[in-house]
Design an enzyme around this catalytic site. Structure first.
Site, PDB file in Angstrom:
ATOM      1  N   GLU A 115     -10.495   4.475   6.258  1.00 19.13           N
ATOM      2  CA  GLU A 115     -10.530   3.947   4.853  1.00 19.13           C
ATOM      3  C   GLU A 115     -10.759   2.533   4.679  1.00 19.13           C
ATOM      4  O   GLU A 115     -11.223   1.942   3.933  1.00 19.13           O
ATOM      5  CB  GLU A 115      -9.684   4.701   4.030  1.00 19.13           C
ATOM      6  CG  GLU A 115      -9.570   4.377   2.376  1.00 19.13           C
ATOM      7  CD  GLU A 115      -8.515   5.224   1.917  1.00 19.13           C
ATOM      8  OE1 GLU A 115      -8.206   4.855   0.720  1.00 19.13           O
ATOM      9  OE2 GLU A 115      -7.856   6.068   2.656  1.00 19.13           O
ATOM     10  N   GLU A 135      -7.245  13.726   8.267  1.00 19.81           N
ATOM     11  CA  GLU A 135      -6.228  14.189   7.233  1.00 19.81           C
ATOM     12  C   GLU A 135      -6.088  15.733   7.053  1.00 19.81           C
ATOM     13  O   GLU A 135      -5.144  16.484   6.911  1.00 19.81           O
ATOM     14  CB  GLU A 135      -6.391  13.343   6.105  1.00 19.81           C
ATOM     15  CG  GLU A 135      -6.056  11.964   5.956  1.00 19.81           C
ATOM     16  CD  GLU A 135      -7.224  11.204   6.261  1.00 19.81           C
ATOM     17  OE1 GLU A 135      -7.281   9.983   6.197  1.00 19.81           O
ATOM     18  OE2 GLU A 135      -8.197  11.756   6.960  1.00 19.81           O
TER      19      GLU A 135
END
Length: 277
Positions: A115, A135
């Site tokens: 990210e 995740e």
């Protein structure tokens, strides 16, 4: 120990995450140092471009899940909420940087590290880079910002399977600007940044602002505001995989936990699909 090393080479600020023994994982202290270093680079009139990388063999393996567990045990939920809100705002500010930022990535570029790289303006990747957003495998919700970089079905494949993929795949998907030999990464990223430093600063800033406004019109601001559901889901759900990963990390270390996760995937009865298929 300084968590972010800062040097300047000509008109390029060079920032390096400095936790190589922990795969450069992120935690609140790292974020604080990183954002302070970036603010200083923005304010320095001699700096025309920025390179962000990681010390050692990896860019960043994501957020420190151990630190997250510690915060969950130590701080009330609303304090965690406020901390995450500040973190998200600072991450979004990277995307709005008035100066070009080049991420130079190698080794692991996973989760929060992936990210972070995607908030930068450009990415130069070593051939050995391993990308991914795992995740979902640990009861966490990946940020849907990826939808603005790859087609919907590819974004679903990356975030809902949580599998990793290589630099060549990332280049084919348009996620990186260049893929280079690992031993050339630093020099090639600096060369890219020096090219950017020669672009008129005002023109760069105005052009990037227009691009950012187009993304806002397409809903990027709404995506950034989806923090509430992200946070609540991650706090209220648990999986057997997340519990086992945490157990291995606490008893054997992060590298062992990462190895267990990869081995579990390779032991699956069916072949894993390529992210570029």
């Amino acid at each position: 120990m300084t968590r972010v090393l800062v040097t300047r080479r000509d008109q390029v600020a060079h920032l390096s995450l400095n936790r190589p023994d922990r795969l450069n994982v992120l935690d609140p202290a790292v974020y604080a140092e990183l954002f302070a270093a970036l603010d200083a680079a923005y304010a320095d009139p001699e700096v025309r471009a920025i390179v962000l990388t990681g010390a050692g063999e990896h860019f960043c393996a994501g957020f420190d899940l151990g630190a997250s567990d510690d915060m969950a045990a130590r701080e009330p939920v609303w304090a965690q909420w406020e901390g995450m809100t500040r973190q998200r705002a600072a991450m979004a500010a990277i995307g709005d940087s008035p100066k070009p930022i080049v991420a130079a990535v190698r080794g692991y570029c996973l989760g929060g590290g992936f990210e972070l790289a995607n908030y930068c303006d450009f990415i130069v990747a070593a051939e050995d880079t391993v990308f991914g957003e795992p995740e979902v495998r640990f009861s966490l919700v990946a940020h849907p910002r990826l939808l603005y970089f790859v087609p919907l079905r590819k974004a679903k494949e990356i975030q809902l399977l949580g599998e990793t993929f290589g630099a060549a795949d990332a280049e084919r998907l348009g996620l990186v600007n260049e893929v280079v030999p690992a031993e050339e990464l630093d020099d090639r990223a600096m060369a890219f940044a020096r090219r950017l430093s020669r672009v008129p600063a005002e023109t760069f800033r105005h052009t990037k602002t227009i691009m950012s406004r187009v993304l806002e019109m397409q809903g990027m601001g709404v995506v950034e505001s989806m923090l509430s559901s992200d946070f609540i889901v991650s706090k209220l759900t648990e999986t057997a995989d997340r519990a086992r990963f945490r157990e291995i990390r606490e008893t054997q270390g992060l590298r062992a936990a990462m190895a267990w996760s990869r081995a579990k995937d390779s032991a699956a009865p069916e072949a894993q699909p390529s992210v570029t298929r």
